[in-house]
Write a protein that holds these residues in place. Structure first.
Motif, PDB file in Angstrom:
ATOM      1  N   VAL A 213       0.929  -1.255  -0.018  1.00  0.00           N
ATOM      2  CA  VAL A 213       0.015  -0.146   0.066  1.00  0.00           C
ATOM      3  C   VAL A 213       0.993   1.292  -0.041  1.00  0.00           C
ATOM      4  O   VAL A 213       1.626   1.435   1.066  1.00  0.00           O
ATOM      5  CB  VAL A 213      -0.916  -0.003   1.198  1.00  0.00           C
ATOM      6  CG1 VAL A 213      -1.882   1.086   1.141  1.00  0.00           C
ATOM      7  CG2 VAL A 213      -1.639  -1.260   1.294  1.00  0.00           C
ATOM      8  N   ARG A 214       0.804   2.076  -1.184  1.00  0.00           N
ATOM      9  CA  ARG A 214       1.764   3.106  -1.438  1.00  0.00           C
ATOM     10  C   ARG A 214       1.033   4.573  -0.734  1.00  0.00           C
ATOM     11  O   ARG A 214      -0.047   4.606  -0.543  1.00  0.00           O
ATOM     12  CB  ARG A 214       2.165   3.192  -2.722  1.00  0.00           C
ATOM     13  CG  ARG A 214       3.156   2.419  -3.330  1.00  0.00           C
ATOM     14  CD  ARG A 214       3.604   2.661  -4.514  1.00  0.00           C
ATOM     15  NE  ARG A 214       4.442   1.587  -4.900  1.00  0.00           N
ATOM     16  CZ  ARG A 214       4.767   1.366  -6.177  1.00  0.00           C
ATOM     17  NH1 ARG A 214       4.483   2.095  -7.096  1.00  0.00           N
ATOM     18  NH2 ARG A 214       5.640   0.212  -6.628  1.00  0.00           N
ATOM     19  N   GLY A 215       1.765   5.358  -0.104  1.00  0.00           N
ATOM     20  CA  GLY A 215       1.412   6.534   0.523  1.00  0.00           C
ATOM     21  C   GLY A 215       0.804   6.567   1.662  1.00  0.00           C
ATOM     22  O   GLY A 215       0.015   7.272   2.070  1.00  0.00           O
ATOM     23  N   LEU A 216       1.121   5.480   2.723  1.00  0.00           N
ATOM     24  CA  LEU A 216       0.355   5.371   4.052  1.00  0.00           C
ATOM     25  C   LEU A 216       1.236   6.358   4.793  1.00  0.00           C
ATOM     26  O   LEU A 216       2.364   6.521   4.719  1.00  0.00           O
ATOM     27  CB  LEU A 216       0.650   4.068   4.319  1.00  0.00           C
ATOM     28  CG  LEU A 216      -0.591   3.106   4.175  1.00  0.00           C
ATOM     29  CD1 LEU A 216      -0.131   1.686   4.604  1.00  0.00           C
ATOM     30  CD2 LEU A 216      -1.740   3.443   4.440  1.00  0.00           C
ATOM     31  N   PRO A 217       0.610   7.090   5.821  1.00  0.00           N
ATOM     32  CA  PRO A 217       1.048   7.616   6.732  1.00  0.00           C
ATOM     33  C   PRO A 217       2.129   7.007   7.679  1.00  0.00           C
ATOM     34  O   PRO A 217       1.646   5.698   7.938  1.00  0.00           O
ATOM     35  CB  PRO A 217      -0.072   8.405   7.838  1.00  0.00           C
ATOM     36  CG  PRO A 217      -1.211   8.287   7.221  1.00  0.00           C
ATOM     37  CD  PRO A 217      -1.022   7.025   5.868  1.00  0.00           C
ATOM     38  N   PRO A 218       3.267   7.592   7.971  1.00  0.00           N
ATOM     39  CA  PRO A 218       4.344   6.552   9.032  1.00  0.00           C
ATOM     40  C   PRO A 218       3.341   6.115  10.191  1.00  0.00           C
ATOM     41  O   PRO A 218       2.633   6.641  10.614  1.00  0.00           O
ATOM     42  CB  PRO A 218       5.379   7.690   9.304  1.00  0.00           C
ATOM     43  CG  PRO A 218       5.210   8.709   8.292  1.00  0.00           C
ATOM     44  CD  PRO A 218       3.702   8.638   7.923  1.00  0.00           C
TER      45      PRO A 218
END
Ligand SMILES: [Mg+2]
Length: 313
Positions: free
Chosen positions: A297-302
Motif C-alpha cells: 500500500v503506497r502513500g500510507l502515513p508513517p
C-alpha cells in the motif's frame, strides 16, 4: 414466548411484512416441508456465514433489526464477491431464553428488508435453543465467475463501496465514545450485489472486504500468484468515516481504511478496457497488479498498522 411452530409463523409473518418473500419462480417450495425446492439452471454459488453474539455483534450495540440485516448482508456480500445473483437462503437461529417475540420479529423485519432489496427468497430455516444468540445463513446465487485466483499481471484494481467506517465505529463503541445502534456500515452493511453483477461481465477476479483491505487483497495476491499494489490516497471513504474520525491522527485513520474489517466493499481486478464501464457502475480505481507476491500500500502515513481485523480482539 410462544411455542416453536407459532414462533416460526411469527418470524415468517414479520419477514413478509418487511417485503421479504418465501417462495418464487426459482423456489417453488419454501419453508414448511422437510426441505425446500430450488430450481435454477447453470452453476450455483453457495456460501454460509454465521453471526454470533459477543463474537460478531453485541446486543447492547446493535438493534435486533440490525442483527437480522447484517446476518443476511454478509452472506449476500460473499455472493456479490463471486459476481452471483442472490436466489435463495436458509436461516438457522440459535435463541437464548431471554429473546422474546418482539425481538425476534424485529430481527425478521431487518432480514426481510435486505432480502427484498436484493431478491433473495427465504427458502427455509431452523430454530434451536442456545446459550448465545446466533444467526447462521446459507445463501445460494446464480452464476458467478469472480475468483480470487483470477488476477493477472497488468490488471487494474477497483473497489465498489467505501472502506474504514465499520472499524472506526467499532473502535468508538469499544472506547465508549459513540452511541450504540448507529445506522452505518458496521451494523447495516450494504452488499455490493449490483456492482458484482456488472463486474462478472467485465472481470475474472473479485473478493469482498470482510477482514481488511490489505489482508483480503493478500488473498488475491496469494491465490493469483501476483503482487497487488494499492494507492492509499485513492481508496474511497464515506462521509460518515470522515465525521467519525475527525481530529484523529493520520496513522490511526489510515489503519481503519487499510486494516479495518466489516465494510463489505467489493474489490475486483480487471483489464484496462473495463475501467470505463466499471466506473459507470460505481467502482473506483485504487491500484494495479504486478509480477511478484504480497500486497504493497503506497502513500500510507508513517506508523500505520496493516494488521487485519480480529472482531473484538
Ligand atoms: Mg468473502
Amino acid at each position: 414466548v410462544s411455542g416453536e411452530f407459532e414462533r416460526i409463523d411469527g418470524f415468517l409473518r414479520a419477514f413478509r411484512e418487511a417485503g421479504g418473500v418465501s417462495s418464487g419462480p426459482e423456489v417453488p417450495l419454501g419453508p414448511g416441508d422437510d426441505a425446500a425446492l430450488v430450481s435454477v439452471s447453470g452453476p450455483l454459488a453457495v456460501t454460509t456465514d454465521a453471526v454470533i453474539e459477543d463474537v460478531h455483534f453485541r446486543r447492547a450495540w446493535a438493534t435486533p433489526g440490525q442483527i437480522g440485516h447484517k446476518a443476511l448482508a454478509v452472506n449476500l456480500s460473499d455472493l456479490a464477491a463471486m459476481g452471483a445473483r442472490p436466489v435463495a437462503f436458509t436461516c438457522a437461529l440459535g435463541l437464548p431464553g431471554d429473546v422474546d417475540d418482539a425481538f425476534l420479529h424485529e430481527l425478521a423485519r431487518g432480514m426481510g428488508r435486505v432480502a427484498s432489496r436484493h431478491g433473495a427468497v427465504l427458502a427455509g430455516g431452523n430454530f434451536s435453543r442456545a446459550r448465545e444468540l446466533s444467526v447462521t445463513i446459507t445463501a445460494l446465487g446464480r452464476g458467478g465467475g469472480l475468483r480470487r485466483d483470477g488476477a493477472r499481471v497488468g490488471d487494474r484494481l477497483f473497489v465498489a463501496g467505501t472502506l474504514g467506517e465499520a472499524a472506526a465505529e467499532l473502535a468508538g463503541l469499544v472506547a465508549g465514545r459513540l452511541p450504540a445502534r448507529g445506522a452505518g456500515t458496521l451494523h447495516e452493511p450494504v452488499p455490493q450485489v449490483e456492482a458484482g453483477l456488472v463486474a462478472a461481465r467485465l472481470a475474472r477476479c473479485g473478493i469482498d472486504v470482510s477482514d481488511g483491505l490489505a489482508q483480503d487483497a493478500g488473498h488475491v495476491a496469494a491465490a493469483s500468484g501476483v503482487r497487488v499494489l494499492i494507492d492509499f490516497a485513492r481508496v474511497p471513504r464515506s462521509a460518515r468515516f470522515e465525521a467519525l474520525t475527525a481530529g484523529m491522527d493520520a496513522a490511526t485513520r489510515a489503519g481503519f481504511v487499510v486494516a479495518g474489517g466489516e465494510d463489505y466493499a467489493l474489490v475486483v481486478a480487471a483489464e484496462a478496457f473495463a475501467a470505463g464501464p466499471l466506473g459507470e457502475a460505481g467502482f473506483v480505481e485504487i491500484g494495479w497488479i504486478e509480477r511478484g507476491s504480497g500486497v504493497e500500500v503506497r502513500g500510507l502515513p508513517p506508523g500505520t498498522r496493516l494488521a487485519g481485523h480480529d472482531h473484538f480482539g
